[in-house]
Structures are given as C-alpha cells and as structure tokens.
Design a protein around this motif. Structure first.
Motif, mmCIF file in Angstrom:
data_model
loop_
_atom_site.group_PDB
_atom_site.id
_atom_site.type_symbol
_atom_site.label_atom_id
_atom_site.label_comp_id
_atom_site.label_asym_id
_atom_site.label_seq_id
_atom_site.Cartn_x
_atom_site.Cartn_y
_atom_site.Cartn_z
ATOM 1 N N GLU A 181 -30.682 -34.458 -16.298
ATOM 2 C CA GLU A 181 -30.423 -35.852 -16.300
ATOM 3 C C GLU A 181 -30.278 -36.259 -17.748
ATOM 4 O OE1 GLU A 181 -32.433 -38.521 -13.822
ATOM 5 O OE2 GLU A 181 -31.290 -40.191 -14.700
ATOM 6 N N GLY A 182 -29.282 -36.857 -18.183
ATOM 7 C CA GLY A 182 -29.213 -37.217 -19.566
ATOM 8 C C GLY A 182 -28.597 -36.173 -20.385
ATOM 9 N N TYR A 183 -28.156 -35.045 -19.746
ATOM 10 C CA TYR A 183 -27.265 -34.154 -20.378
ATOM 11 C C TYR A 183 -25.812 -33.888 -20.105
ATOM 12 C CZ TYR A 183 -31.641 -33.116 -22.423
ATOM 13 O OH TYR A 183 -32.935 -33.372 -23.050
ATOM 14 N N ASN A 184 -25.302 -35.144 -19.279
ATOM 15 C CA ASN A 184 -24.100 -35.008 -19.176
ATOM 16 C C ASN A 184 -23.286 -36.140 -19.400
ATOM 17 O OD1 ASN A 184 -22.097 -32.801 -17.001
ATOM 18 N ND2 ASN A 184 -21.589 -35.145 -16.689
ATOM 19 N N PHE A 185 -22.037 -36.213 -20.284
ATOM 20 C CA PHE A 185 -21.569 -37.475 -20.256
ATOM 21 C C PHE A 185 -19.935 -37.099 -20.194
ATOM 22 C CE2 PHE A 185 -25.493 -36.987 -23.107
ATOM 23 C CZ PHE A 185 -25.791 -38.331 -23.294
ATOM 24 N N ASN A 186 -19.450 -38.402 -19.670
ATOM 25 C CA ASN A 186 -18.083 -38.588 -19.259
ATOM 26 C C ASN A 186 -17.430 -39.747 -20.170
ATOM 27 O OD1 ASN A 186 -17.674 -36.043 -17.744
ATOM 28 N ND2 ASN A 186 -18.551 -37.265 -15.896
ATOM 29 N N PHE A 187 -16.344 -39.421 -20.650
ATOM 30 C CA PHE A 187 -15.631 -40.507 -21.464
ATOM 31 C C PHE A 187 -14.185 -40.664 -20.810
ATOM 32 C CE2 PHE A 187 -18.753 -39.445 -24.438
ATOM 33 C CZ PHE A 187 -19.246 -40.467 -24.851
ATOM 34 N N PRO A 188 -14.031 -41.609 -19.716
ATOM 35 C CA PRO A 188 -12.576 -41.566 -19.314
ATOM 36 C C PRO A 188 -12.043 -42.515 -20.154
ATOM 37 C CG PRO A 188 -14.311 -42.548 -17.756
ATOM 38 C CD PRO A 188 -15.104 -41.861 -18.772
ATOM 39 N N LEU A 189 -10.862 -42.179 -20.443
ATOM 40 C CA LEU A 189 -9.995 -43.056 -21.219
ATOM 41 C C LEU A 189 -8.810 -43.611 -20.466
ATOM 42 C CD1 LEU A 189 -10.305 -41.185 -24.552
ATOM 43 C CD2 LEU A 189 -11.591 -43.310 -24.138
ATOM 44 N N PRO A 190 -8.376 -44.732 -20.686
ATOM 45 C CA PRO A 190 -7.169 -45.477 -20.374
ATOM 46 C C PRO A 190 -5.878 -44.730 -20.382
ATOM 47 C CG PRO A 190 -7.751 -46.959 -21.719
ATOM 48 C CD PRO A 190 -8.670 -45.924 -21.903
ATOM 49 N N ARG A 191 -5.200 -44.392 -19.261
ATOM 50 C CA ARG A 191 -3.815 -43.717 -19.335
ATOM 51 C C ARG A 191 -2.807 -44.678 -19.964
ATOM 52 N NH1 ARG A 191 -3.291 -41.824 -13.235
ATOM 53 N NH2 ARG A 191 -1.418 -40.987 -13.798
ATOM 54 N N GLY A 192 -1.806 -44.114 -20.579
ATOM 55 C CA GLY A 192 -0.840 -44.970 -21.260
ATOM 56 C C GLY A 192 -0.944 -45.463 -22.489
ATOM 57 N N THR A 193 -2.074 -45.825 -22.932
ATOM 58 C CA THR A 193 -2.587 -46.328 -24.072
ATOM 59 C C THR A 193 -3.281 -45.669 -25.184
ATOM 60 O OG1 THR A 193 -4.573 -47.440 -23.068
ATOM 61 C CG2 THR A 193 -2.302 -48.675 -23.297
ATOM 62 N N THR A 194 -4.054 -44.501 -24.520
ATOM 63 C CA THR A 194 -4.743 -43.598 -25.523
ATOM 64 C C THR A 194 -3.989 -42.831 -26.544
ATOM 65 O OG1 THR A 194 -6.636 -43.731 -23.885
ATOM 66 C CG2 THR A 194 -6.809 -42.032 -25.682
ATOM 67 N N GLY A 195 -4.057 -43.192 -27.836
ATOM 68 C CA GLY A 195 -3.285 -42.638 -28.954
ATOM 69 C C GLY A 195 -4.369 -41.781 -29.907
ATOM 70 N N ASP A 196 -3.648 -41.681 -30.956
ATOM 71 C CA ASP A 196 -4.895 -40.738 -31.772
ATOM 72 C C ASP A 196 -5.829 -41.766 -32.514
ATOM 73 O OD1 ASP A 196 -2.819 -38.680 -32.071
ATOM 74 O OD2 ASP A 196 -2.009 -39.340 -33.880
ATOM 75 N N GLN B 138 -24.433 -38.271 -14.806
ATOM 76 C CA GLN B 138 -25.178 -38.102 -16.105
ATOM 77 C C GLN B 138 -26.088 -37.005 -15.976
ATOM 78 O OE1 GLN B 138 -26.857 -42.105 -16.996
ATOM 79 N NE2 GLN B 138 -24.975 -43.056 -17.295
ATOM 80 N N GLY B 139 -25.694 -36.203 -14.918
ATOM 81 C CA GLY B 139 -26.723 -35.140 -14.691
ATOM 82 C C GLY B 139 -27.875 -35.498 -13.625
ATOM 83 N N SER B 140 -28.604 -34.466 -13.160
ATOM 84 C CA SER B 140 -29.461 -34.701 -12.210
ATOM 85 C C SER B 140 -30.665 -33.716 -12.370
ATOM 86 C CB SER B 140 -28.950 -34.192 -10.700
ATOM 87 O OG SER B 140 -28.794 -32.999 -10.422
ATOM 88 N N GLY B 141 -31.790 -34.270 -12.009
ATOM 89 C CA GLY B 141 -33.297 -33.557 -12.297
ATOM 90 C C GLY B 141 -33.410 -33.313 -13.506
ATOM 91 N N GLU B 142 -33.735 -32.058 -13.938
ATOM 92 C CA GLU B 142 -34.179 -31.756 -15.455
ATOM 93 C C GLU B 142 -32.917 -32.071 -16.265
ATOM 94 O OE1 GLU B 142 -35.859 -28.069 -15.957
ATOM 95 O OE2 GLU B 142 -37.896 -29.021 -15.174
#
Ligand code: OKP
Ligand code: ZN
Length: 375
Positions: free
Chosen positions: A273-288, A267-271
């Motif tokens: 922090e709070g400015y990095n966002f990851n949205f990993p989504l499942p393989r195989g099922t993620t459609g439109d 999620q970020g570090s030091g100053e």
C-alpha cells in the motif's frame, strides 16, 4: 544508448484483430519495430542483435506467470489446429465469465471444440482441462487482440530475451541506460492472461530478474516501473500490487482500454500500500504541457522512492496522430519527456510497449531516447 533487438520479434504477425466491434488489420505490426530500428540506426544508435543465451527464460517467467499459462502459450496453436481450428490463429469466441460459472458449474464438462469456450470453474483450472481435453483459449485471454499464430510463442520468447539481455547488461555493467527494442509488448499481460497485444509481461519479469540476479550480499534492489504508454499497464500493476520493493507509476488515458483498471484509488494493498500510483489524464485535451506537468509529479514520486533501477514502459501511443489513442503529445514533446525521465538520475531500462502511428513511431521513440541522453 545501447539498443538490444531481435528479428525473431517480427515473427508474430496476425492478420487481424477485433476492435470496436469490427475486424480490422492488426495494429501491433512487425513493421513498427523495423521502422524504429531504421530510425535509431540513422540517428547513430548502436543496435545489438546479440542476445544472452545463458538466461533461463522459464525460471524467470515463472516469477510472474503461472506454469499452466506458460504451457498454454507453448501448445495452444498446435492443439487448436489438431482440434480442427483454422491455421491462421487461435482466437477465443467465448470466455468463462465468473457469473456464468457460478450459475452453471457443468459448463466445465463441455467438449465442444468448435465452441472454443475454454471452460472451467476457477477452482478446477488446468487439471480439469487436461482431463476433459477442453479447449483453453477463453480462460487465458480477456480480449480479442491476442491471436496466437504458429510463431507467436517464439516471438514472445524473443521479446522477453531482448528485455532480459538488456536488463542483465544494465544491472551488471556501469551503463546509465539501455533500450529493449522488442515486441510483442507486455504491460497488459497478467499471471495467466494475455490481452492488449501482450502475452508475457516483459517489464514485470525484468524487474524480478534484476532483483533475483543482483549480488547476494547486497539488499534486494528496489525497482521503479514508470509506465508512459497511453494505456494503463494493468498487468505490471497487478504483479507488484502487494510488494513495496517495486513501485509502479502510470500515466494513461482516462476511461480507455483496459477500462476496468488504472483508477487513482488503486494504491497497492497490504505491505504494497502506497507503492502504486495511477495518473489517468483526460482524453482529447492532454498535450505536451499537460503531459509533462504530470510526468514531473510522477518523476518526483519515483525519486522519493530512491530505486536502484528505473524501468520505463515506453509507449508512444500518446502521440497526437496515434490511430487508437486520444492524447495530443507531439514529436518534439518526446524530447522533453526523455529529458524529464533523465532527471531521475538512475540506471534506466527502456522497454518498448505501444505506439501505432507508423509514419512517426521511429522519430517519436528516438526523440525520447535522445531527450534522455542530452539531459
Ligand atoms: C496495447 B498497448 C481501444 C481498444 C484497445 C487493445 C489496445 C491494446 C494496447 N479502443 N484494444 O498498451 O499499447
Ligand atoms: Zn498502449
């Protein structure tokens, strides 16, 4: 939407890579770009091959990459051939893993050009390389997808010049949006590492470029990077991890390349922090539907940040038929994706990253841009 493009981007054309333990034809092919170019042309997009000659690339590259890495990219092929390496490309076969170096500091003394190990303890870095004339390649690379051919360096500079020409046009005129149609891609490239088909981190350099070239009497503009390539952009994340002025938001395949980054707790570090966002989504099922739902959440985060500019790492390897990825986004899904990005209502620079299904790559990219414009 205006499109910036250069034929020099096609010069990088390695014959193969090592993927899944096998030698396979290189997926990140020049044809990717010509197919997109043709599709955009037939859809009425204006394509300009006029690059800005006044941008001092090196000055801007050095805000993201190290001087010794830059020097390596410039000289690696020549040095490799001079030392008896094959004339196809530079490709490492051994990496100076930190645990190896801890156990045996003397590996720094190897002079074996055939081993191509590129060895050094991390403290010594390039000075020792120069001193012992040690091959560098393993040090500046973390996978087997980045062969350096005779023309690779030229192509990477063209790719960056396309991106910065577009960035300059966007930030200096009243454009809503612009597309940098370039390759090699950039979002995996680290300060001193190439990987994932990436050598120079185009979008990270563009973010810094915009911040440093904006009018001196305004405050440094905030920039948001929205990474919709299927793979996590570890290099872009790393470039701004402790910096609150550049937001990084990524949607990507869970548990896939580059494997060691892209988790939600980054999620970020030091100053920053709070400015990095990851949205990993499942393989195989993620459609439109699943993809667009998450993209809406990502876009809400970007809006709340109130950036002066949005930079999109545009990959279409989320496509259902992509040969190296595992999502199920469809060609018409890209129209929706473009529309959702347009709802941020900020000047937007699209920078080309991945997408390897040659039959559909043109239509998919054009749909993102058309979806953006018609919103
Ligand atoms: C570059 B970009 C996956 C192996 C991946 C390198 C992929 C680089 C993707 N099984 N090898 O983000 O599209
Ligand atoms: Zn990708």
């Amino acid at each position: 939407m205006k499109v910036i493009f250069s034929k020099e981007c096609l010069l990088h054309d390695p014959p193969f890579e090592v993927l899944g333990g096998q030698r396979v034809p290189y997926f990140e092919k020049p044809e990717r770009l010509t197919i997109i170019e043709n599709e955009l042309r037939s859809n009425g997009f204006e394509i300009s091959e006029e690059l800005d000659p006044d941008i001092e690339l090196k000055e801007h590259i050095l805000r993201v990459h190290s001087a010794d890495y830059l020097d390596y990219l410039e000289t690696a092929y020549e040095t490799w051939v001079k030392q008896g390496g094959n004339e196809i490309s530079v490709l490492p076969e051994a990496f100076p893993h930190v645990n190896l170096l801890k156990a045996s500091p003397n590996v720094a003394q190897t002079t074996n050009a055939i081993a191509r190990a590129g060895v050094s303890s991390l403290e010594f870095t390039s000075t020792v390389f120069e001193l012992f004339r040690i091959p560098h390649e393993g040090l500046y690379c973390f996978d087997l997808s980045c062969p350096i051919t005779k023309d690779t360096h030229k192509a990477t500079l063209a790719s960056l010049r396309v991106t910065l020409t577009a960035a300059k046009l966007l930030s200096s005129s009243a454009l809503d949006s612009i597309f940098a149609l370039c390759r090699p891609p950039g979002h995996h490239a680290m300060p001193s590492l190439c990987a994932g088909y990436c050598f120079l981190n185009n979008i990270a350099i563009a973010a810094r470029f915009i911040q440093h070239t904006s009018s001196p009497d305004t405050t440094k503009p905030k920039v948001a990077i929205l990474d919709i390539d299927y793979h996590h952009g570890n290099g872009s994340q790393a470039a701004f991890y402790d910096d609150p002025s550049v937001l990084y938001v990524s949607l990507h395949g869970e548990n896939d390349y580059p494997y060691f980054t892209g988790f939600t707790d980054e999620q970020g570090s030091g100053e920053g922090e709070g400015y990095n966002f990851n949205f990993p989504l499942p393989r195989g099922t993620t459609g439109d539907d699943e993809y667009c739902e998450t993209l809406q959440r990502a876009v809400a985060i970007v809006q709340k940040f109130e950036p002066a500019f949005v930079l999109v790492s545009l990959g279409v390897d989320t496509f259902i038929d992509d040969p190296i990825s595992d999502f199920k986004v469809t060609t018409s899904g890209y129209l929706r994706i473009g529309g959702i990005i347009a709802s941020i209502h900020r000047p937007t620079l699209f920078v080309m990253e991945g997408g390897y299904a040659l039959e559909s790559i043109g239509k998919n990219v054009s749909n993102i841009l058309r979806g953006f414009e018609s919103k």
